[in-house]
Design an enzyme around this catalytic site. Structure first.
Site, PDB file in Angstrom:
ATOM      1  N   ASN A  53      41.433  39.005  58.760  1.00 25.88           N
ATOM      2  CA  ASN A  53      42.324  39.780  57.882  1.00 25.88           C
ATOM      3  C   ASN A  53      42.259  41.275  58.205  1.00 25.88           C
ATOM      4  OD1 ASN A  53      43.153  37.463  56.616  1.00 25.88           O
ATOM      5  ND2 ASN A  53      41.653  37.612  54.956  1.00 25.88           N
ATOM      6  N   CYS A  78      41.290  33.918  44.819  1.00 26.94           N
ATOM      7  CA  CYS A  78      42.123  33.973  46.034  1.00 26.94           C
ATOM      8  C   CYS A  78      41.425  34.756  47.135  1.00 26.94           C
ATOM      9  CB  CYS A  78      43.470  34.605  45.740  1.00 26.94           C
ATOM     10  SG  CYS A  78      44.593  33.508  44.883  1.00 26.94           S
ATOM     11  N   GLY A  79      40.099  34.885  47.059  1.00 27.77           N
ATOM     12  CA  GLY A  79      39.357  35.489  48.156  1.00 27.77           C
ATOM     13  C   GLY A  79      39.169  36.995  48.047  1.00 27.77           C
ATOM     14  N   ARG A  96      29.589  30.169  39.429  1.00 24.80           N
ATOM     15  CA  ARG A  96      29.583  31.618  39.654  1.00 24.80           C
ATOM     16  C   ARG A  96      28.199  32.144  40.033  1.00 24.80           C
ATOM     17  NH1 ARG A  96      34.557  34.681  38.933  1.00 24.80           N
ATOM     18  NH2 ARG A  96      36.033  33.041  38.428  1.00 24.80           N
ATOM     19  N   ASP A 119      36.577  43.444  42.066  1.00 21.13           N
ATOM     20  CA  ASP A 119      37.395  42.820  41.017  1.00 21.13           C
ATOM     21  C   ASP A 119      38.247  43.798  40.211  1.00 21.13           C
ATOM     22  OD1 ASP A 119      38.176  40.402  39.695  1.00 21.13           O
ATOM     23  OD2 ASP A 119      36.925  40.941  37.992  1.00 21.13           O
ATOM     24  N   SER A 123      42.920  35.409  40.479  1.00 22.07           N
ATOM     25  CA  SER A 123      41.542  34.917  40.486  1.00 22.07           C
ATOM     26  C   SER A 123      41.364  33.838  41.553  1.00 22.07           C
ATOM     27  CB  SER A 123      41.206  34.323  39.125  1.00 22.07           C
ATOM     28  OG  SER A 123      41.510  35.263  38.123  1.00 22.07           O
ATOM     29  N   THR A 126      36.673  38.645  46.675  1.00 24.76           N
ATOM     30  CA  THR A 126      35.290  39.014  47.008  1.00 24.76           C
ATOM     31  C   THR A 126      35.086  38.933  48.519  1.00 24.76           C
ATOM     32  OG1 THR A 126      34.613  38.231  44.843  1.00 24.76           O
ATOM     33  CG2 THR A 126      32.868  38.528  46.462  1.00 24.76           C
ATOM     34  N   TYR A 163      30.994  31.257  28.536  1.00 23.79           N
ATOM     35  CA  TYR A 163      31.428  31.438  29.929  1.00 23.79           C
ATOM     36  C   TYR A 163      31.684  32.932  30.200  1.00 23.79           C
ATOM     37  CZ  TYR A 163      34.111  31.862  34.092  1.00 23.79           C
ATOM     38  OH  TYR A 163      34.523  32.300  35.326  1.00 23.79           O
ATOM     39  N   GLY A 164      31.175  33.401  31.336  1.00 26.93           N
ATOM     40  CA  GLY A 164      31.211  34.820  31.697  1.00 26.93           C
ATOM     41  C   GLY A 164      32.506  35.545  31.380  1.00 26.93           C
ATOM     42  N   GLY A 165      33.628  35.015  31.894  1.00 27.53           N
ATOM     43  CA  GLY A 165      34.903  35.712  31.732  1.00 27.53           C
ATOM     44  C   GLY A 165      35.318  35.866  30.278  1.00 27.53           C
TER      45      GLY A 165
END
Ligand code: OXD
Ligand code: MN
Length: 583
Positions: A494, A250-251, A367, A275, A248, A253, A197-199
């Protein structure tokens, strides 16, 4: 190919340990990408998508038990346990090398080891760090090629130096019982085994650019933060840069790629990073930041042309999709896509799927990996080796209650305290229960590579050095009414909050003093073009003293774990807030 003698020596040692059949040095060329893609297609590691509709795009599925970062299997391995601190899992380096060494031993027999030199940073930048990742996964190589400046460029930057992070990764059996992600700050090394997995395996990202880099930053006097960086351009053409930390999923991106609402003509948001921010003091006493990454590894579900058109355009080509639905016409789909669900498809586990089967087709933490250069809002400054000057830092988390839409700290120390006590409801980016409130200081809880009390201390020290420090704000897009309905429209709107923040940076923008900080006056946030009423705004900005008393108590409980190591500045702010609440 080979590199300098220190790299060669270490690679040879790791070859002895892992015993691959073959070793391939990656140069980062397009020819190499095409060759590895062909190979990964032939083994089924990736699937080619419709090249007319999605040119250069591929689909990958992880193992079912390997879909998110595994924080409980992630360790900081320092000689002394207190150097890892109470919020990290700790293992001694001795134990970790022995335990993981036994798993790595012979783990690449019958396999190929790829040697992946990578640069975190921008060629020629004083911020740069180099890593070399050894991996037996082509998926990792193809992702690293997007997420970092990979290959020759990194070795050129390294030259004859031995200052590089030694990153070792093997998929091994993808067995959760033999999965470990270990960081060795004292040796500048990372060993990750048993995951794809990426992370957990794109070792430049969370492992180097946050966990090890936060440790380096403390020693070298700079900051590695889990932050987006964006530029807000006003109608008069002036751009202000803001860094923002959010837990992580929470918007971040979406915020980094924000599209201004039609009712705010002349405004523009530029994306510098989504990020990670590396920040250091410039000669002008300001904080300057770069995005050390070259790509986006973003959450797919919920991404669509309404929520994030810039992300949609960024992922229309040259993108690796992981754990989404494979639909008709050889394309992809996910929950929250613009298109209606396909009548049938294949879900993220590779099983036949229909929209009525009762299960989600894409994993909640599916992802995309896409080059940042493809983002229509990418800032012309994103490759500036000196970085961009930061005017404001915002801290956001997911709170249904307690935290107002936005408030400003009194000063850097107070801002550090607000960030250090930030709490958020958990999401799907890490394994475990979702929706539970947990404290996530600076959104760094899973990413701080040393004792978090010392990390707070480092923040306070940085504030003392900066003669022209950014202002610090807390935001909360997720406040709900008593029926659980979100009060704030979020997304493009926002920008209204960012506008107030920029006004404050320029000595403008009206605010009311409250015990927790300065909250916008009703009317200070421009609501024209929204259907947010002044009453709703009042609810969004309300500071409920009872809730804040509970909050204070829960902070005290949480602080206990740091004992005497918790810096005085944090306690002072905690006490000062108590005073203001009781006044
Ligand atoms: C990420 C995360 O992938 O924070 O960025 O989990
Ligand atoms: Mn992140």
């Amino acid at each position: 190919m080979g590199a300098n003698s220190s790299v060669d020596r270490w690679v040879n040692e790791m070859i002895q340990l892992c015993q691959p059949d073959k070793v391939v040095w990656c140069d980062g060329s397009v020819e190499e990408r095409d060759r590895l893609t062909t190979e990964a297609l032939s083994t089924g590691e990736i699937t080619e998508l419709n090249q007319e509709l999605l040119p250069g795009c591929y689909l990958h599925r992880t193992a079912k038990n390997d879909v998110a970062r595994t924080e409980n299997l992630t360790f900081i391995c320092t000689t002394k346990q207190e150097d890892a601190g109470p919020t990290n899992n700790w293992m001694s380096p001795e134990e970790a090398y022995a335990k993981l060494g036994a798993i790595f031993e012979g783990s690449m027999r019958g396999r190929t080891m790829y040697v992946v030199p990578f640069l975190m940073g921008i060629p020629g930048s004083p911020f740069n760090k180099i890593g070399i990742e050894l991996t037996d996964s082509i998926y990792v190589v193809l992702n690293m090629r997007i997420m970092t400046r990979m290959g020759k460029v990194a070795l050129d930057e390294l030259g004859e130096s031995d200052d590089f992070t030694k990153c070792l990764h093997a998929k091994h059996e993808l067995d959760i019982e033999k999965r470990f992600i270990c960081h060795f700050p004292e040796d500048n090394a990372i060993w990750s085994v048993g995951s794809g997995y990426g992370g957990n395996v794109l070792l430049g990202k969370k492992c180097l650019a946050l966990r090890l880099a936060s440790h380096m930053g403390r020693n070298e006097g700079w900051m590695a933060e889990h932050m987006l960086i964006l530029g807000v351009q006003r109608p008069d053409g002036k751009t202000f840069y803001i860094a923002g930390a959010f837990p992580s999923a929470c918007g971040k991106t979406n915020l980094a790629m924000l599209v201004p609402p039609a009712s705010m003509p002349g405004w523009k948001v530029w994306t510098v990073g989504d990020d990670i921010a590396w920040m250091r003091m410039g000669p002008d006493g300001r904080l300057w930041a770069i995005n050390p990454e070259a790509g986006f590894f973003g959450v797919v579900p919920g991404t669509n042309y309404k929520t994030n058109p810039n992300a949609m355009r960024s992922i229309a080509k040259n993108t690796i999709y992981t754990n989404v639905v494979h639909g008709p016409h050889n394309t992809v789909w996910w929950e929250g896509h613009d298109n209606p669900p396909p009548d049938q498809g294949t879900d993220w586990m590779g099983q036949p799927w229909t929209p009525t089967c009762g299960e989600k087709g894409a994993h909640a933490n599916a992802r995309f990996t896409a080059p940042a250069s493809q983002c229509p809002s990418i800032s012309p400054e994103w490759t500036n080796p000196q970085g961009v000057p930061i005017s404001a830092i915002i801290f956001g988390a997911r709170r249904a209650r307690v935290a107002p839409l936005v408030y400003q700290s009194h000063n850097w120390q107070h801002g550090t305290y607000i960030a250090a006590t930030m709490a958020s409801e958990t999401t799907a980016a890490a394994l475990g229960a979702q929706g539970v409130v947990r404290r996530d200081p600076m959104a760094m809880l899973p990413f701080c590579g040393y004792n978090m009390a010392d990390y707070f201390g480092h923040w306070l020290e940085m504030g003392k050095k900066l003669t022209n420090a950014p202002l610090i704000f807390r935001v909360n897009w997720f406040r709900q009414d008593e029926n659980g309905k979100f009060l704030w429209p979020g997304f493009g709107d926002n920008l209204r909050v960012l506008k107030w923040i920029i006004d404050r940076c320029n000595g403008e923008g009206e605010a009311e003093e409250t015990p927790i900080g300065s909250v916008p006056s009703i009317g200070a946030i421009d609501l024209e073009g929204t259907n947010v009423s002044p009453e709703t705004m009042a609810q969004l900005l309300h500071v409920n003293k009872d809730e804040w008393y509970d909050e204070l108590q829960s902070q005290t409980d949480w602080f206990q774990q740091f004992g005497y190591q918790l810096p005085l500045g944090i306690w002072q702010e905690h006490e000062a807030l108590k005073d203001r609440l009781t006044r």
